[in-house]
Design a protein around this motif. Structure first.
Motif, PDB file in Angstrom:
ATOM      1  N   ALA A   1      34.936  49.579  79.693  1.00  9.40           N
ATOM      2  CA  ALA A   1      35.732  49.593  80.921  1.00  9.40           C
ATOM      3  C   ALA A   1      37.171  50.029  80.690  1.00  9.40           C
ATOM      4  CB  ALA A   1      35.701  48.211  81.576  1.00  9.40           C
ATOM      5  N   GLY A   2      37.722  49.755  79.512  1.00 15.64           N
ATOM      6  CA  GLY A   2      39.096  50.151  79.226  1.00 15.64           C
ATOM      7  C   GLY A   2      39.318  51.645  79.311  1.00 15.64           C
ATOM      8  N   SER A   3      38.278  52.431  79.065  1.00 20.42           N
ATOM      9  CA  SER A   3      38.386  53.892  79.113  1.00 20.42           C
ATOM     10  C   SER A   3      38.487  54.419  80.541  1.00 20.42           C
ATOM     11  CB  SER A   3      37.165  54.541  78.441  1.00 20.42           C
ATOM     12  OG  SER A   3      37.042  54.120  77.108  1.00 20.42           O
ATOM     13  N   LEU A   4      38.182  53.578  81.521  1.00 20.39           N
ATOM     14  CA  LEU A   4      38.172  54.045  82.908  1.00 20.39           C
ATOM     15  C   LEU A   4      39.553  54.464  83.400  1.00 20.39           C
ATOM     16  CD1 LEU A   4      35.672  51.558  84.602  1.00 20.39           C
ATOM     17  CD2 LEU A   4      35.384  54.022  84.301  1.00 20.39           C
ATOM     18  N   VAL A   5      40.605  53.891  82.828  1.00 16.13           N
ATOM     19  CA  VAL A   5      41.959  54.296  83.236  1.00 16.13           C
ATOM     20  C   VAL A   5      42.161  55.774  82.915  1.00 16.13           C
ATOM     21  CG1 VAL A   5      44.428  53.925  82.874  1.00 16.13           C
ATOM     22  CG2 VAL A   5      42.887  51.968  82.956  1.00 16.13           C
ATOM     23  N   GLN A   6      41.717  56.198  81.731  1.00 19.53           N
ATOM     24  CA  GLN A   6      41.866  57.603  81.349  1.00 19.53           C
ATOM     25  C   GLN A   6      40.957  58.502  82.190  1.00 19.53           C
ATOM     26  OE1 GLN A   6      41.551  57.930  77.041  1.00 19.53           O
ATOM     27  NE2 GLN A   6      42.786  56.081  76.806  1.00 19.53           N
ATOM     28  N   LEU A   7      39.765  58.016  82.519  1.00 19.53           N
ATOM     29  CA  LEU A   7      38.873  58.814  83.359  1.00 19.53           C
ATOM     30  C   LEU A   7      39.459  58.987  84.758  1.00 19.53           C
ATOM     31  CD1 LEU A   7      35.272  57.613  82.401  1.00 19.53           C
ATOM     32  CD2 LEU A   7      36.793  59.215  81.250  1.00 19.53           C
ATOM     33  N   ARG A   8      40.107  57.957  85.270  1.00 21.53           N
ATOM     34  CA  ARG A   8      40.764  58.074  86.569  1.00 21.53           C
ATOM     35  C   ARG A   8      41.959  59.027  86.490  1.00 21.53           C
ATOM     36  NH1 ARG A   8      38.723  57.288  91.381  1.00 21.53           N
ATOM     37  NH2 ARG A   8      40.817  56.922  92.182  1.00 21.53           N
TER      38      ARG A   8
ATOM     39  N   MET B   1      41.374  43.799  79.679  1.00 23.10           N
ATOM     40  CA  MET B   1      40.156  43.664  80.462  1.00 23.10           C
ATOM     41  C   MET B   1      39.007  44.382  79.762  1.00 23.10           C
ATOM     42  SD  MET B   1      41.355  44.096  84.429  1.00 23.10           S
ATOM     43  CE  MET B   1      39.735  43.545  84.997  1.00 23.10           C
ATOM     44  N   GLY B   2      37.787  44.024  80.157  1.00 25.53           N
ATOM     45  CA  GLY B   2      36.621  44.729  79.633  1.00 25.53           C
ATOM     46  C   GLY B   2      35.745  43.901  78.732  1.00 25.53           C
ATOM     47  N   LYS B   3      35.975  42.562  78.719  1.00 22.77           N
ATOM     48  CA  LYS B   3      35.141  41.670  77.915  1.00 22.77           C
ATOM     49  C   LYS B   3      34.536  40.602  78.814  1.00 22.77           C
ATOM     50  CE  LYS B   3      35.881  42.877  73.476  1.00 22.77           C
ATOM     51  NZ  LYS B   3      34.823  43.105  72.472  1.00 22.77           N
ATOM     52  N   THR B   4      33.300  40.211  78.510  1.00 27.27           N
ATOM     53  CA  THR B   4      32.648  39.106  79.220  1.00 27.27           C
ATOM     54  C   THR B   4      31.977  38.213  78.189  1.00 27.27           C
ATOM     55  OG1 THR B   4      30.473  40.153  79.421  1.00 27.27           O
ATOM     56  CG2 THR B   4      32.106  40.678  81.122  1.00 27.27           C
ATOM     57  N   GLU B   5      31.298  37.189  78.689  1.00 24.61           N
ATOM     58  CA  GLU B   5      30.529  36.320  77.785  1.00 24.61           C
ATOM     59  C   GLU B   5      29.446  37.118  77.061  1.00 24.61           C
ATOM     60  OE1 GLU B   5      29.371  33.958  80.965  1.00 24.61           O
ATOM     61  OE2 GLU B   5      31.112  32.640  80.922  1.00 24.61           O
ATOM     62  N   GLN B   6      29.036  38.257  77.649  1.00 20.93           N
ATOM     63  CA  GLN B   6      28.001  39.093  77.019  1.00 20.93           C
ATOM     64  C   GLN B   6      28.594  40.057  76.001  1.00 20.93           C
ATOM     65  OE1 GLN B   6      27.302  40.039  81.249  1.00 20.93           O
ATOM     66  NE2 GLN B   6      25.232  40.488  80.581  1.00 20.93           N
ATOM     67  N   GLY B   7      29.901  40.175  75.970  1.00 18.06           N
ATOM     68  CA  GLY B   7      30.544  41.155  75.100  1.00 18.06           C
ATOM     69  C   GLY B   7      31.243  42.214  75.931  1.00 18.06           C
ATOM     70  N   ALA B   8      31.311  43.442  75.403  1.00 16.65           N
ATOM     71  CA  ALA B   8      32.029  44.527  76.079  1.00 16.65           C
ATOM     72  C   ALA B   8      31.365  44.914  77.394  1.00 16.65           C
ATOM     73  CB  ALA B   8      32.106  45.746  75.161  1.00 16.65           C
ATOM     74  N   VAL B   9      32.194  45.283  78.365  1.00 17.45           N
ATOM     75  CA  VAL B   9      31.697  45.796  79.646  1.00 17.45           C
ATOM     76  C   VAL B   9      31.566  47.302  79.513  1.00 17.45           C
ATOM     77  CG1 VAL B   9      32.129  46.004  82.125  1.00 17.45           C
ATOM     78  CG2 VAL B   9      32.836  43.936  80.904  1.00 17.45           C
ATOM     79  N   TRP B  10      30.359  47.770  79.183  1.00 18.41           N
ATOM     80  CA  TRP B  10      30.108  49.198  79.024  1.00 18.41           C
ATOM     81  C   TRP B  10      29.925  49.839  80.394  1.00 18.41           C
ATOM     82  CZ3 TRP B  10      31.068  50.562  74.219  1.00 18.41           C
ATOM     83  CH2 TRP B  10      30.843  49.645  73.190  1.00 18.41           C
ATOM     84  N   ILE B  11      30.414  51.075  80.562  1.00 17.13           N
ATOM     85  CA  ILE B  11      30.275  51.725  81.870  1.00 17.13           C
ATOM     86  C   ILE B  11      28.929  52.427  82.021  1.00 17.13           C
ATOM     87  CG2 ILE B  11      32.768  52.017  82.037  1.00 17.13           C
ATOM     88  CD1 ILE B  11      32.421  54.961  81.511  1.00 17.13           C
ATOM     89  N   ASP B  12      28.163  52.487  80.953  1.00 19.13           N
ATOM     90  CA  ASP B  12      26.831  53.100  80.978  1.00 19.13           C
ATOM     91  C   ASP B  12      25.812  52.047  81.391  1.00 19.13           C
ATOM     92  OD1 ASP B  12      24.525  54.502  80.578  1.00 19.13           O
ATOM     93  OD2 ASP B  12      24.777  54.754  78.415  1.00 19.13           O
ATOM     94  N   LYS B  13      25.081  52.291  82.488  1.00 18.22           N
ATOM     95  CA  LYS B  13      24.156  51.270  82.973  1.00 18.22           C
ATOM     96  C   LYS B  13      22.975  51.045  82.035  1.00 18.22           C
ATOM     97  CE  LYS B  13      21.381  54.048  86.234  1.00 18.22           C
ATOM     98  NZ  LYS B  13      20.996  54.168  87.664  1.00 18.22           N
ATOM     99  N   GLU B  14      22.784  51.950  81.073  1.00 18.69           N
ATOM    100  CA  GLU B  14      21.727  51.718  80.089  1.00 18.69           C
ATOM    101  C   GLU B  14      22.124  50.609  79.111  1.00 18.69           C
ATOM    102  OE1 GLU B  14      20.329  55.230  78.173  1.00 18.69           O
ATOM    103  OE2 GLU B  14      19.953  56.300  80.056  1.00 18.69           O
ATOM    104  N   LYS B  15      23.440  50.312  79.044  1.00 19.55           N
ATOM    105  CA  LYS B  15      23.916  49.267  78.132  1.00 19.55           C
ATOM    106  C   LYS B  15      24.417  48.034  78.872  1.00 19.55           C
ATOM    107  CE  LYS B  15      26.214  49.947  74.486  1.00 19.55           C
ATOM    108  NZ  LYS B  15      26.103  50.068  73.047  1.00 19.55           N
ATOM    109  N   PHE B  16      24.727  48.191  80.162  1.00 19.79           N
ATOM    110  CA  PHE B  16      25.267  47.077  80.947  1.00 19.79           C
ATOM    111  C   PHE B  16      24.764  47.268  82.373  1.00 19.79           C
ATOM    112  CE2 PHE B  16      28.425  44.226  82.747  1.00 19.79           C
ATOM    113  CZ  PHE B  16      28.719  43.351  81.711  1.00 19.79           C
ATOM    114  N   ASN B  17      23.851  46.411  82.809  1.00 22.44           N
ATOM    115  CA  ASN B  17      23.149  46.677  84.063  1.00 22.44           C
ATOM    116  C   ASN B  17      24.079  46.634  85.275  1.00 22.44           C
ATOM    117  OD1 ASN B  17      22.929  44.026  85.589  1.00 22.44           O
ATOM    118  ND2 ASN B  17      22.044  43.402  83.617  1.00 22.44           N
ATOM    119  N   SER B  18      23.651  47.263  86.347  1.00 19.63           N
ATOM    120  CA  SER B  18      24.494  47.459  87.529  1.00 19.63           C
ATOM    121  C   SER B  18      24.907  46.155  88.197  1.00 19.63           C
ATOM    122  CB  SER B  18      23.777  48.349  88.552  1.00 19.63           C
ATOM    123  OG  SER B  18      23.522  49.628  88.014  1.00 19.63           O
TER     124      SER B  18
END
Length: 402
Positions: free
Chosen positions: A47-54, A231-248
């Motif tokens: 999720a941290g990379s989203l700032v650069q993508l924006r 930002m970008g961390k949860t109890e599950q670990g990193a919040v990946w923006i790819d839904k194959e790694k972090f479900n919708s």
């Protein structure tokens, strides 16, 4: 005249830049090529990379052309910026696989702007560099004294942590990337995270000394909460923006549950709503504003259909209290440990058993709305079909495998 820098500042996409006035003039004078690099150190972006993508979207929407540099070459070296120790050296095959995943993620995220995006891999020119030629081309133009003043180097040396010659060369290669893209792709602006400032400045100096041309740099801030926490961390670990790694659904819930204090800033970063609309939305109903944030980010990173389905599931679970459907199952094997802490860790619901114990001690885990207080609690056949809550917003149904 468009005030590009003020737009970046207003949307919380700005950390610092070189010569603000000149950069604004340059971007207004002509449609420019700018680049931003991503080293392939993992198989996805968080999720941290989203700032650069924006930041990329902000410029391409106004007609500028983005070059996304996939760091097949620089990943072989490892960027020391912001790191306490050397990055793990990856196998070439792993790097190439990561790059293909990155391209898939970028193609999806920028699906509406494909004509404004070009992909390059710096391995195509760095791997063929002759070391003596590199030294002759750039060596005399780069000051060791100057490089030692960069924060990424200073911090490591100050803490007396090893900085290998391999890593020290990273900034040389990144500055060469900018020089190469300026020379061959007419690229005049490099964008990067705030920890890349020194590397960007070095590239600008190299272009000035060798090519006698002006170039520019701009950095984006870290994605942080109002308290300054990354930002970008949860109890599950990193919040990946790819839904194959972090479900919708979990992705939607992450943004739905941000702190009230962060909603305005995050909507400014991730939505196209203007400041007045955002202020009005928050004042009217903070929870509706949070849902809007979650919908926007999930739609961008996954799909609009994924976002709407996640919203409906959240409504069913948390507003309608409908646990008969749309609840993810935890399927438990009878022939392995039935201790709750083990089950949580094995199913990747919590990063570790120690974290699971901490949550239990803080009454953060419930079965059928009854807090579990015993860290040695075991799941039995009687728990078949029971509702497990992790924290306030994660709900699962317990099921034993046949």
């Amino acid at each position: 005249m468009v005030d590009y820098i003020q737009q970046f500042k207003d949307r919380h996409l700005f950390h610092q830049c070189t010569n603000e006035e000149e950069l604004n003039k340059h971007l207004n004078k002509e449609k420019s090529f700018f680049y931003i690099g991503f080293d392939a150190t993992s198989d996805a972006l968080h999720a941290g990379s989203l700032v650069q993508l924006r930041a990329i979207k902000q410029l391409v929407k106004l007609g500028h052309q983005a070059i996304i540099l996939l760091g097949g070459g620089t990943t072989k070296v490892g960027d020391p910026s912001g790191k306490d120790e050397s990055r793990k050296i990856l196998e070439y095959e792993t790097i190439n696989n990561n790059i293909e995943n990155f391209k898939r993620i970028f193609n999806h995220y920028f699906r509406d702007y494909k004509d404004n995006i070009t992909y390059v891999n710096n391995d195509t020119w760095l791997s063929d560099l002759n070391y003596i030629e590199l030294l002759r081309t750039v060596g005399s133009h780069l000051s060791i004294n100057r490089m030692l003043t960069f924060e990424s180097v200073k911090d490591r040396l100050k803490r007396e942590q090893s900085l290998s010659f391999l890593e020290f060369n990273y900034m040389v290669l990144q500055s060469y990337d900018f020089y190469y893209l300026n020379k061959n792709n007419n690229c005049s602006l490099q964008i990067g995270g705030s920890d890349q400032w020194g590397n960007i400045v070095l590239g600008i100096e190299l272009i000035s000394k060798i090519s006698k041309k002006d170039s520019y740099g701009l950095t984006t801030p870290l994605l942080t909460t109002s308290s300054g926490k990354k930002m970008g961390k949860t109890e599950q670990g990193a919040v990946w923006i790819d839904k194959e790694k972090f479900n919708s659904f979990d992705f939607f819930q992450y943004w739905r549950n941000v702190d009230d204090k962060d909603v305005k800033k995050l909507l400014l970063i991730f939505s196209d709503l203007d400041k007045e609309e955002i202020t009005s939305l928050i004042k009217e109903d903070i929870n509706r504003a949070k849902k809007k944030l979650a919908l926007v980010v999930t739609s961008d990173c996954h799909t609009k259909e994924d976002a709407l389905a996640a919203e409906q599931k959240a409504t069913d679970l948390f507003e309608n209290k409908n646990f008969d459907q749309d609840v993810d199952l935890i399927q438990i094997n009878n022939d392995v440990s039935l201790k709750l802490t083990d089950i949580l860790a094995i199913n990747n619901l919590i990063p570790s058993k120690s974290e699971a114990k901490r949550m239990i001690e803080n009454s953060g885990i419930k079965i059928n709305d009854i807090a579990i207080n015993d860290i040695n609690h075991e799941i039995t056949d009687k728990d078949e079909g029971s509702i497990l809550k992790i924290g306030k917003k994660r709900i699962f149904k317990i099921s034993f495998k046949n």
